[in-house]
Scaffold this active site. Structure first.
Site, PDB file in Angstrom:
ATOM      1  N   ASP A  10      41.253  33.723  32.905  1.00 19.33           N
ATOM      2  CA  ASP A  10      40.716  34.630  33.929  1.00 19.33           C
ATOM      3  C   ASP A  10      39.651  33.953  34.801  1.00 19.33           C
ATOM      4  O   ASP A  10      38.905  34.627  35.507  1.00 19.33           O
ATOM      5  CB  ASP A  10      40.161  35.937  33.341  1.00 19.33           C
ATOM      6  CG  ASP A  10      39.957  36.990  34.431  1.00 19.33           C
ATOM      7  OD1 ASP A  10      40.694  36.969  35.434  1.00 19.33           O
ATOM      8  OD2 ASP A  10      39.028  37.809  34.297  1.00 19.33           O
TER       9      ASP A  10
ATOM     10  N   HIS B  28      46.621  33.262  33.368  1.00 16.02           N
ATOM     11  CA  HIS B  28      45.906  34.243  34.199  1.00 16.02           C
ATOM     12  C   HIS B  28      44.632  33.612  34.740  1.00 16.02           C
ATOM     13  O   HIS B  28      43.639  33.448  34.025  1.00 16.02           O
ATOM     14  CB  HIS B  28      45.560  35.505  33.406  1.00 16.02           C
ATOM     15  CG  HIS B  28      44.975  36.592  34.266  1.00 16.02           C
ATOM     16  ND1 HIS B  28      45.725  37.600  34.822  1.00 16.02           N
ATOM     17  CD2 HIS B  28      43.703  36.815  34.698  1.00 16.02           C
ATOM     18  CE1 HIS B  28      44.952  38.397  35.535  1.00 16.02           C
ATOM     19  NE2 HIS B  28      43.708  37.940  35.472  1.00 16.02           N
TER      20      HIS B  28
HETATM   21  C1  0GY Z   1      40.807  40.085  36.510  1.00 19.90           C
HETATM   22  C2  0GY Z   1      39.888  41.195  36.443  1.00 19.90           C
HETATM   23  C3  0GY Z   1      39.259  41.830  37.477  1.00 19.90           C
HETATM   24  C4  0GY Z   1      39.487  41.606  38.868  1.00 19.90           C
HETATM   25  C5  0GY Z   1      40.661  41.366  39.467  1.00 19.90           C
HETATM   26  O1  0GY Z   1      42.021  41.005  41.273  1.00 19.90           O
HETATM   27  C6  0GY Z   1      40.883  41.265  40.910  1.00 19.90           C
HETATM   28  O2  0GY Z   1      39.947  41.456  41.685  1.00 19.90           O
HETATM   29  O3  0GY Z   1      41.742  41.217  38.753  1.00 19.90           O
HETATM   30  C7  0GY Z   1      38.235  42.827  37.128  1.00 19.90           C
HETATM   31  O4  0GY Z   1      37.333  43.048  37.926  1.00 19.90           O
HETATM   32  O5  0GY Z   1      38.307  43.402  36.014  1.00 19.90           O
HETATM   33  O6  0GY Z   1      41.845  40.086  35.868  1.00 19.90           O
HETATM   34  O7  0GY Z   1      40.532  39.164  37.209  1.00 19.90           O
END
Ligand code: 0GY
Length: 307
Positions: free
Chosen positions: A260, A34
């Protein structure tokens, strides 16, 4: 760090520029399942409907982090700041030398040909996001239609939601015709007990539905105790450990892990990615569990032909 041509969202922290070397040695072939790329905005503009503007985080920077931490491969998940324009993610896949697979965002207008092009580039899933701070509402019938169209490609659906919304989303998730991967353990409130009703409901979802998987990722987002790596000790985000450990030990064949990076939307602290890797042996305590979490499971889902 820059965001060429765009103004970064106020308060947004840049990703950690010089992460430490993890003390934990990742198993050979480990997958960071991820992570994202952001832009660069000058080449791959951010979507007009985005809810935040990130700092740029390029494929070269992602691949450098992969090598620094000791991962072999990446799964690059389309971030909401790019909407359904998958070009930055696909460009990263195409420049990865086969070492990255992707999860896309598509709308119901997507053509069969576009789906096949995404597949050829290395996409193996779509993401449905239910966080109101990240996306506008998409009708469920549109999502079900997309799921029915990607199922024959052998793709899965990644879902991102808040734990309080699980009761309302339960029937939708369990009706999906594909494997389903839940981001970040369904975002439990880690101040609640492990045995409490909220986490118990999530555990029930996995127990009753063998096609549902989860990423035991993002302790930095879920933690209340935070990252104090005190006295040279690298055991950060301790309050998240029992939740992640429980899932790794009860569903060892359906858990994934990811950094992440570059950590969108963090405003209080930015994790040192080396420290995040050192979280892994606290949640996966045997070599066998570590191999399943980091190699066998992501390979089965994203590189089944090699698994
Ligand atoms: C993550 C978490 C976040 C954001 C996104 O696609 C995204 O903007 O997933 C978040 O803000 O919690 O998994 O990257």
């Amino acid at each position: 760090m820059s965001t060429e041509g765009f103004s970064k969202t106020p308060g947004w922290l840049d990703w950690y520029a010089n992460p430490s070397k993890p003390h934990f040695t990742l198993p050979q072939g480990a997958v960071d399942a991820h992570c994202h790329v952001f832009g660069p905005g000058a080449q791959f503009p951010y979507a007009p409907q985005r809810k935040y503007t990130p700092c740029d985080a390029s494929k070269q920077q992602l691949f450098a982090l992969r090598d620094h931490l000791g991962f072999a491969r990446n799964v690059i998940v389309q971030a909401t700041c790019h909407g359904a324009d998958n070009r930055a993610m696909v460009d990263a896949l195409l420049h990865s030398g086969g070492r990255a697979r992707g999860v896309a965002t598509v709308r119901r207008e997507v053509s069969e040909q576009q789906l096949h092009e995404l597949h050829a580039a290395g996409v193996r899933g779509v993401r449905f996001n239910f966080l109101k701070r990240l996306v506008d509402f998409t009708p469920r019938d549109e999502l079900l239609e997309i799921a029915a169209r990607i199922a024959p490609l052998g793709w899965h659906v990644v879902v991102y939601f808040e734990a309080v919304d699980l009761p309302e989303l339960w029937d939708f998730f369990t009706a999906l015709p594909t494997d389903v991967v839940v981001d970040h353990m369904g975002r439990p409130d880690v101040r609640q007990p492990l045995e409490g009703p909220q986490f118990a409901l999530f555990v029930r979802l996995l127990s009753e539905h063998p096609r549902i998987w989860t990423k035991v990722s993002c302790p930095e987002r879920l933690s209340v105790s935070g990252p104090p790596a005190l006295n040279g000790e690298r055991a950060a985000y301790r309050d998240v450990v029992p939740f992640a450990r429980y899932l790794v030990e009860h569903f060892p064949d359906r858990v994934l892990w990811g950094t992440d990076w570059p950590h969108p939307n963090l405003k209080d602290h930015m994790p040192d990615d080396g420290l995040l890797v050192d979280f892994i042996p606290h949640i996966a305590r045997t070599v066998e569990l570590q191999r399943k979490l980091l190699v066998d499971n992501p390979m089965r889902l994203y590189w089944p032909e090699e698994a």
